[in-house]
Write a protein that holds these residues in place. Structure first.
Motif, PDB file in Angstrom:
ATOM      1  N   THR A 222      26.213  52.643  23.464  1.00 44.33           N
ATOM      2  CA  THR A 222      25.966  51.767  23.896  1.00 44.33           C
ATOM      3  C   THR A 222      26.740  51.850  24.816  1.00 44.33           C
ATOM      4  OG1 THR A 222      25.828  49.796  22.178  1.00 44.33           O
ATOM      5  CG2 THR A 222      27.290  49.527  24.582  1.00 44.33           C
ATOM      6  N   LEU A 223      27.671  52.636  24.785  1.00 44.74           N
ATOM      7  CA  LEU A 223      28.989  53.459  25.659  1.00 44.74           C
ATOM      8  C   LEU A 223      27.997  54.818  26.793  1.00 44.74           C
ATOM      9  CD1 LEU A 223      32.002  54.549  25.921  1.00 44.74           C
ATOM     10  CD2 LEU A 223      31.400  56.509  24.806  1.00 44.74           C
ATOM     11  N   LEU A 224      27.335  55.195  26.420  1.00 51.51           N
ATOM     12  CA  LEU A 224      26.004  56.058  27.204  1.00 51.51           C
ATOM     13  C   LEU A 224      25.614  55.535  27.903  1.00 51.51           C
ATOM     14  CD1 LEU A 224      25.380  59.350  24.854  1.00 51.51           C
ATOM     15  CD2 LEU A 224      26.835  58.746  26.782  1.00 51.51           C
ATOM     16  N   ALA A 225      25.110  54.025  27.393  1.00 49.68           N
ATOM     17  CA  ALA A 225      23.809  53.382  28.207  1.00 49.68           C
ATOM     18  C   ALA A 225      25.071  52.777  29.132  1.00 49.68           C
ATOM     19  CB  ALA A 225      23.309  52.573  27.387  1.00 49.68           C
ATOM     20  N   GLY A 226      26.228  52.770  29.425  1.00 52.03           N
ATOM     21  CA  GLY A 226      26.883  51.884  30.467  1.00 52.03           C
ATOM     22  C   GLY A 226      26.906  50.362  30.608  1.00 52.03           C
ATOM     23  N   ARG A 227      27.186  50.340  28.997  1.00 50.20           N
ATOM     24  CA  ARG A 227      27.358  48.667  28.721  1.00 50.20           C
ATOM     25  C   ARG A 227      28.763  48.425  27.916  1.00 50.20           C
ATOM     26  NH1 ARG A 227      21.474  49.117  26.978  1.00 50.20           N
ATOM     27  NH2 ARG A 227      22.095  48.664  24.661  1.00 50.20           N
ATOM     28  N   ALA A 228      29.816  48.858  28.137  1.00 53.10           N
ATOM     29  CA  ALA A 228      30.827  48.179  28.113  1.00 53.10           C
ATOM     30  C   ALA A 228      31.625  47.469  28.111  1.00 53.10           C
ATOM     31  CB  ALA A 228      31.874  50.062  27.819  1.00 53.10           C
ATOM     32  N   ALA A 229      30.499  46.628  29.033  1.00 50.33           N
ATOM     33  CA  ALA A 229      31.258  45.193  29.874  1.00 50.33           C
ATOM     34  C   ALA A 229      32.180  44.121  28.756  1.00 50.33           C
ATOM     35  CB  ALA A 229      29.877  44.291  30.312  1.00 50.33           C
ATOM     36  N   VAL A 230      33.587  44.338  30.103  1.00 52.76           N
ATOM     37  CA  VAL A 230      34.453  43.770  29.768  1.00 52.76           C
ATOM     38  C   VAL A 230      34.374  41.944  30.609  1.00 52.76           C
ATOM     39  CG1 VAL A 230      37.448  43.201  29.381  1.00 52.76           C
ATOM     40  CG2 VAL A 230      35.495  44.774  28.465  1.00 52.76           C
ATOM     41  N   PRO A 231      34.198  40.934  30.075  1.00 52.25           N
ATOM     42  CA  PRO A 231      34.322  39.921  30.535  1.00 52.25           C
ATOM     43  C   PRO A 231      34.967  39.262  31.135  1.00 52.25           C
ATOM     44  CG  PRO A 231      34.499  39.002  28.556  1.00 52.25           C
ATOM     45  CD  PRO A 231      34.875  41.351  28.720  1.00 52.25           C
ATOM     46  N   GLY A 232      35.947  39.351  32.852  1.00 50.61           N
ATOM     47  CA  GLY A 232      36.652  38.516  33.644  1.00 50.61           C
ATOM     48  C   GLY A 232      37.635  39.430  34.487  1.00 50.61           C
ATOM     49  N   ASP A 233      36.620  40.368  35.050  1.00 52.48           N
ATOM     50  CA  ASP A 233      37.226  41.722  35.335  1.00 52.48           C
ATOM     51  C   ASP A 233      37.312  40.928  36.958  1.00 52.48           C
ATOM     52  OD1 ASP A 233      36.989  44.284  34.006  1.00 52.48           O
ATOM     53  OD2 ASP A 233      34.413  43.890  34.300  1.00 52.48           O
ATOM     54  N   ALA A 234      38.458  41.766  37.597  1.00 50.86           N
ATOM     55  CA  ALA A 234      38.977  41.199  38.371  1.00 50.86           C
ATOM     56  C   ALA A 234      38.507  41.580  39.646  1.00 50.86           C
ATOM     57  CB  ALA A 234      40.378  40.965  38.831  1.00 50.86           C
ATOM     58  N   GLY A 235      38.028  42.912  39.455  1.00 56.05           N
ATOM     59  CA  GLY A 235      37.347  43.790  40.624  1.00 56.05           C
ATOM     60  C   GLY A 235      38.490  43.681  41.700  1.00 56.05           C
ATOM     61  N   LEU A 236      37.693  44.500  43.132  1.00 52.13           N
ATOM     62  CA  LEU A 236      38.642  45.041  43.815  1.00 52.13           C
ATOM     63  C   LEU A 236      39.262  44.103  44.931  1.00 52.13           C
ATOM     64  CD1 LEU A 236      39.025  48.147  45.912  1.00 52.13           C
ATOM     65  CD2 LEU A 236      37.202  46.969  46.983  1.00 52.13           C
ATOM     66  N   ARG A 237      41.005  44.452  44.092  1.00 53.05           N
ATOM     67  CA  ARG A 237      41.729  43.461  45.074  1.00 53.05           C
ATOM     68  C   ARG A 237      42.321  44.089  46.664  1.00 53.05           C
ATOM     69  NH1 ARG A 237      44.474  45.698  39.649  1.00 53.05           N
ATOM     70  NH2 ARG A 237      45.516  43.910  38.930  1.00 53.05           N
ATOM     71  N   VAL A 238      42.023  42.760  47.312  1.00 55.70           N
ATOM     72  CA  VAL A 238      42.314  42.622  48.730  1.00 55.70           C
ATOM     73  C   VAL A 238      43.573  42.961  48.763  1.00 55.70           C
ATOM     74  CG1 VAL A 238      42.011  41.512  50.705  1.00 55.70           C
ATOM     75  CG2 VAL A 238      39.470  41.676  48.971  1.00 55.70           C
ATOM     76  N   CYS A 239      44.646  42.352  48.761  1.00 54.14           N
ATOM     77  CA  CYS A 239      46.364  41.836  48.920  1.00 54.14           C
ATOM     78  C   CYS A 239      46.872  42.405  47.642  1.00 54.14           C
ATOM     79  CB  CYS A 239      46.414  40.340  48.924  1.00 54.14           C
ATOM     80  SG  CYS A 239      48.011  40.412  48.733  1.00 54.14           S
ATOM     81  N   ALA A 240      47.090  43.877  47.875  1.00 50.27           N
ATOM     82  CA  ALA A 240      48.165  44.087  46.678  1.00 50.27           C
ATOM     83  C   ALA A 240      49.153  43.607  46.641  1.00 50.27           C
ATOM     84  CB  ALA A 240      48.807  45.667  47.398  1.00 50.27           C
ATOM     85  N   CYS A 241      50.310  42.972  47.303  1.00 52.03           N
ATOM     86  CA  CYS A 241      51.439  42.262  46.645  1.00 52.03           C
ATOM     87  C   CYS A 241      50.797  40.829  45.468  1.00 52.03           C
ATOM     88  CB  CYS A 241      52.076  41.654  48.358  1.00 52.03           C
ATOM     89  SG  CYS A 241      52.198  42.635  49.176  1.00 52.03           S
ATOM     90  N   PHE A 242      50.497  40.275  45.632  1.00 53.48           N
ATOM     91  CA  PHE A 242      50.272  39.236  45.330  1.00 53.48           C
ATOM     92  C   PHE A 242      48.782  39.628  43.756  1.00 53.48           C
ATOM     93  CE2 PHE A 242      52.069  37.309  48.567  1.00 53.48           C
ATOM     94  CZ  PHE A 242      53.082  36.976  48.152  1.00 53.48           C
ATOM     95  N   GLY A 243      48.284  40.642  44.318  1.00 54.92           N
ATOM     96  CA  GLY A 243      46.947  40.995  42.930  1.00 54.92           C
ATOM     97  C   GLY A 243      45.517  40.289  43.123  1.00 54.92           C
ATOM     98  N   VAL A 244      45.239  39.938  44.620  1.00 59.31           N
ATOM     99  CA  VAL A 244      44.734  39.008  44.503  1.00 59.31           C
ATOM    100  C   VAL A 244      43.210  39.760  44.636  1.00 59.31           C
ATOM    101  CG1 VAL A 244      43.118  36.777  46.095  1.00 59.31           C
ATOM    102  CG2 VAL A 244      45.782  36.908  45.588  1.00 59.31           C
ATOM    103  N   ALA A 245      42.112  39.862  44.489  1.00 56.49           N
ATOM    104  CA  ALA A 245      41.503  40.292  44.146  1.00 56.49           C
ATOM    105  C   ALA A 245      39.711  40.046  45.239  1.00 56.49           C
ATOM    106  CB  ALA A 245      40.506  40.754  42.756  1.00 56.49           C
ATOM    107  N   ARG A 246      39.030  40.708  46.397  1.00 57.92           N
ATOM    108  CA  ARG A 246      38.238  40.504  46.908  1.00 57.92           C
ATOM    109  C   ARG A 246      37.146  39.324  46.500  1.00 57.92           C
ATOM    110  NH1 ARG A 246      35.618  41.975  51.819  1.00 57.92           N
ATOM    111  NH2 ARG A 246      37.184  43.915  51.562  1.00 57.92           N
ATOM    112  N   ASP A 247      36.382  39.394  45.359  1.00 57.18           N
ATOM    113  CA  ASP A 247      35.618  37.985  44.994  1.00 57.18           C
ATOM    114  C   ASP A 247      36.390  36.779  45.170  1.00 57.18           C
ATOM    115  OD1 ASP A 247      33.436  40.034  44.553  1.00 57.18           O
ATOM    116  OD2 ASP A 247      33.514  40.050  42.889  1.00 57.18           O
ATOM    117  N   ALA A 248      37.898  36.737  44.562  1.00 57.65           N
ATOM    118  CA  ALA A 248      38.796  35.649  44.152  1.00 57.65           C
ATOM    119  C   ALA A 248      38.782  34.457  45.636  1.00 57.65           C
ATOM    120  CB  ALA A 248      39.907  36.112  44.012  1.00 57.65           C
ATOM    121  N   VAL A 249      39.088  35.405  46.836  1.00 51.15           N
ATOM    122  CA  VAL A 249      38.912  35.272  47.975  1.00 51.15           C
ATOM    123  C   VAL A 249      37.707  34.874  48.628  1.00 51.15           C
ATOM    124  CG1 VAL A 249      39.580  35.624  50.601  1.00 51.15           C
ATOM    125  CG2 VAL A 249      40.728  36.835  48.697  1.00 51.15           C
TER     126      VAL A 249
END
Length: 292
Positions: A222-249
């Motif tokens: 599964t590791l080599l297949a690239g399927r070690a998914a973890v739910p709830g990933d925040a994605g790329l942060r836009v606001c570093a001060c408050f940890g707000v992700a682009r998807d959240a915005v």
């Protein structure tokens, strides 16, 4: 880029130096968003990933000065700009350097995760991001993957086997696909994923969390297949001060019909402290309006 580059949450805000270029200028040379650009001046040359922005003045390009050889293969941009200074004010002529920009073809894309840092082949374009458990490298190759023993040499240069460790890999050179992992005492020491398109790479957040963890036998395929998914990933942060992700915005803008930077600030706090994320927040607002 911070002074030390040692705080993962701050590095995630702007993870790499990019060449800001107007879309019209980029279109003239066949340069796409996130494509690789060769930048040549009378002082030197470097390779940077492109960031097409309507806010960039046409006929000019911009690159931030903060990165070094430790965090990006592009190295310090000061190497390719004029270092002359005004005799009276001492102001450097950094912003008046003439540059020739050309688009490069990317043969493959990659993700490399390691507990320790790496010395990578010069043929690779790379950026390094510190993460809680080690280091994340984003790779791009302008040459095709080698074959046979040369591929093994390339692989071992990027992901050196550890004495007494275990080695896992799946190779398909014809499709420019390669996945490999190095384990030490059963724990994931490093992992490498290569693919011809970014869509063929796994999301790195899940694998970052696996670095240093024990990988049982039944989970290695599964590791080599690239399927070690973890739910709830925040994605790329836009606001570093408050940890707000682009998807959240974007989600908040669409769901709550936010129509201004002030409205985003009231809802998520993004853009209410240092203000460095405001251009990205404005870009999200424009994108939502266009897609609507």
């Amino acid at each position: 880029m911070t002074r030390t580059g040692a705080v993962p949450s701050l590095m995630a805000h702007t993870p790499e130096p990019r060449l800001a270029i107007h879309p019209v200028d980029a279109g003239r040379i066949g340069l796409n968003q996130d494509g690789l650009a060769s930048v040549e001046t009378e002082h030197g040359a470097t390779v940077l990933r492109a960031d097409l922005r309507h806010t960039q003045r046409r006929g000019e390009v911009f690159v931030p000065m903060h990165w070094t050889d430790v965090f990006a293969s592009a190295g310090p941009i000061a190497r390719v700009v004029a270092g002359r200074t005004d005799p009276h004010s001492g102001q450097p002529a950094l912003k008046s350097s003439h540059a020739r920009v050309t688009a490069l073809q990317i043969c493959f894309h990659g993700l490399l995760l390691r507990r320790d840092t790496a010395v990578l082949p010069r043929s690779l374009h790379w950026v390094r991001l510190p993460v809680e458990t080690g280091h994340l490298y984003r790779l791009a190759g302008v040459d095709s993957l080698p074959e046979g023993e040369a591929l093994t040499d390339f692989l071992h240069a990027v992901l050196p086997p550890r004495p007494g460790g275990e080695w896992l890999d799946v190779r398909d050179p014809a499709r420019q696909v390669l996945r490999a992992a190095a384990l030490c005492d059963g724990r994931l020491h490093a992992a490498l994923f290569l693919a011809p398109e970014p869509s063929g790479l796994p999301q790195p957040e899940a694998f970052v969390r696996l670095l240093g963890s024990v990988i049982p036998e039944h989970a290695r395929a599964t590791l080599l297949a690239g399927r070690a998914a973890v739910p709830g990933d925040a994605g790329l942060r836009v606001c570093a001060c408050f940890g707000v992700a682009r998807d959240a915005v974007r989600h908040a803008v669409v769901t709550h019909r936010l129509d201004s930077i002030a409205a985003i600030g009231r809802h998520l706090r993004a853009g209410t402290n240092c203000g460095s994320c405001i251009p990205e927040l404005e870009e999200i607002l424009r994108d939502v309006r266009v897609s609507a």
